[in-house]
Design a protein around this motif. Structure first.
Motif, PDB file in Angstrom:
ATOM      1  N   VAL A 143     -55.904 -65.451  97.379  1.00 39.62           N
ATOM      2  CA  VAL A 143     -56.594 -66.704  97.049  1.00 39.62           C
ATOM      3  C   VAL A 143     -55.531 -67.755  96.765  1.00 39.62           C
ATOM      4  O   VAL A 143     -54.570 -67.507  96.043  1.00 39.62           O
ATOM      5  N   HIS A 155     -58.897 -68.131 101.672  1.00 42.31           N
ATOM      6  CA  HIS A 155     -59.765 -68.443 100.534  1.00 42.31           C
ATOM      7  C   HIS A 155     -59.001 -69.340  99.569  1.00 42.31           C
ATOM      8  O   HIS A 155     -57.858 -69.050  99.222  1.00 42.31           O
ATOM      9  N   VAL A 157     -59.172 -72.467  96.170  1.00 40.32           N
ATOM     10  CA  VAL A 157     -59.793 -73.311  95.155  1.00 40.32           C
ATOM     11  C   VAL A 157     -58.846 -74.486  94.969  1.00 40.32           C
ATOM     12  O   VAL A 157     -57.645 -74.294  94.778  1.00 40.32           O
ATOM     13  N   ARG A 300     -61.578 -70.147  88.379  1.00 47.55           N
ATOM     14  CA  ARG A 300     -62.368 -70.015  89.605  1.00 47.55           C
ATOM     15  C   ARG A 300     -61.634 -69.167  90.646  1.00 47.55           C
ATOM     16  O   ARG A 300     -62.264 -68.422  91.405  1.00 47.55           O
ATOM     17  N   MET A 304     -63.121 -65.848  92.264  1.00 48.95           N
ATOM     18  CA  MET A 304     -63.184 -65.668  93.703  1.00 48.95           C
ATOM     19  C   MET A 304     -62.532 -64.345  94.110  1.00 48.95           C
ATOM     20  O   MET A 304     -63.038 -63.623  94.972  1.00 48.95           O
ATOM     21  N   PRO A 314     -66.903 -65.199  99.270  1.00 53.97           N
ATOM     22  CA  PRO A 314     -67.187 -66.432  98.524  1.00 53.97           C
ATOM     23  C   PRO A 314     -66.775 -67.676  99.299  1.00 53.97           C
ATOM     24  O   PRO A 314     -65.853 -67.640 100.112  1.00 53.97           O
ATOM     25  N   ASN A 316     -65.123 -71.381  99.807  1.00 51.23           N
ATOM     26  CA  ASN A 316     -64.002 -72.133  99.240  1.00 51.23           C
ATOM     27  C   ASN A 316     -64.543 -73.253  98.350  1.00 51.23           C
ATOM     28  O   ASN A 316     -65.641 -73.756  98.569  1.00 51.23           O
ATOM     29  N   GLN A 317     -63.748 -73.652  97.359  1.00 49.44           N
ATOM     30  CA  GLN A 317     -64.254 -74.592  96.365  1.00 49.44           C
ATOM     31  C   GLN A 317     -63.326 -75.784  96.166  1.00 49.44           C
ATOM     32  O   GLN A 317     -62.107 -75.622  96.062  1.00 49.44           O
TER      33      GLN A 317
END
Length: 342
Positions: A143, A155, A157, A300, A304, A314, A316-317
């Motif tokens: 991540v 992935h 954030v 976060r 994730m 999940p 992506n944010q």
């Protein structure tokens, strides 16, 4: 407020990670301790996280983190966010640094993989432009924090750096400034590129052409604080009345240099930073900046990671940013008024 493993740990006199492992029947926890903690959790009415409970048992219960630089004040709260979510789920966190060097980042990730960590979280990666497939070949989930276009299989954030930079420059434009400088950095090429674009987009939307003389860059100076110091003279020579800095470290250095040189802030020069690190409220005057939700970025990212380890996919944010107006920005005064005020 719901009961957490921190509450159980406090009452049991053990660490939160010990509680989490005991609740998961982890073999590293002795039978007596495990039974005592499980009975205490039941008495206290603890309901375990469904995500953490459903994780596969064949884990090392470790997460590796790779930071661009341990000295960067932005990183601390991000790491805290990762660690809190990790401990809640029974994981330990190993930290390694790349020192803003691609080869060191690769070496750090390979080292963590050899240690059989369950997942890797990277803050401010330097690899995507030259090694896009490196992450795709990883045997453990990765991540990324603060990377906006890592590829379809990655992935992440992050915050929207372009939007955030536009917000900063629009604030200066609303105060009447037209000669607005930007202090760039070279060792964070992707985020610097996005923030520069936001800066230029805001000027263009206001009908102002971007002037290269107002964009401070240096291929010699990598230290963010020294870049802020070195930027003052050329930006003033270019007629800057306000400056948007890549981050708070750069902005605080520029602010300190203004004080040494007798340049009034915000009377002669308005300054805005980026990140809202803890020290931003303690500068004189307090720094206007763009606030990144640093703790939430880490939290976060770990959430994730837990979802990925649980076999989920999940989304992506992008987390929201906020303009924090303090006292280093002010409405542009006419030149003669600025001279009188100085």
């Amino acid at each position: 407020m719901s009961l957490s493993i921190y509450d159980i740990a406090k009452k049991a006199g053990v660490s939160p990670s010990t509680v989490s492992r005991a609740l998961e029947d982890h073999p590293r926890i002795g039978a007596t301790t495990r039974k005592r903690i499980q009975e205490l959790a039941k008495e206290m009415g603890y309901v375990p996280s469904t995500v953490a409970k459903s994780l596969a048992a064949n884990k090392t219960w470790t997460i590796g983190m790779v930071l661009a630089a341990i000295s960067d004040p932005f990183m601390g709260r991000v790491v805290e966010g990762v660690e809190q979510a990790a401990v809640e789920a029974g994981f330990n966190v190993f930290i390694s640094t790349s020192q803003n060097d691609r080869q060191q980042e690769i070496a750090a990730i390979k080292m963590l993989q050899k240690r059989r960590v369950d997942g890797i979280i990277v803050i401010a990666s330097h690899l995507f432009d030259q090694y896009p497939r490196f992450f795709g070949r990883s045997k453990v989930p990765i991540v990324i924090i603060n990377e906006q276009e890592p590829g379809k299989t990655m992935h992440f954030v992050t915050v929207d750096d372009v939007h955030a930079a536009r917000l900063a420059v629009e604030h200066l434009l609303a105060l009447g400034h037209r000669r607005i400088g930007y202090v760039s950095v070279t060792n964070r090429p992707k985020s610097n590129q996005y923030r520069l674009k936001g800066y230029q987009d805001a000027l263009e939307a206001a009908g102002i052409a971007s002037d290269p003389a107002l964009i401070f860059t240096s291929n010699i100076i990598e230290d963010h604080a020294k870049r802020g110091e070195a930027s003052l003279e050329p930006l003033l020579a270019a007629g800057a009345t306000a400056v948007f800095c890549y981050n708070d470290t750069t902005a605080m250095s520029l602010l300190a240099t203004c004080y040494k040189r007798g340049v009034s802030v915000p009377g002669d020069l308005s300054i805005i930073g980026f990140d809202d690190i803890d020290m931003a409220t303690y500068t004189i005057p307090p720094l206007t900046t763009i606030r990144q939700p640093r703790f939430e970025l880490g939290q976060r990212a770990m959430q994730m990671m837990l979802a990925l380890l649980n076999g989920q996919e999940p989304e992506n944010q992008f987390l929201p940013i906020e303009l924090v107006v303090r006292q280093t920005t002010a409405r542009l005064l006419p030149a003669k008024n600025r001279a009188a005020a100085g």
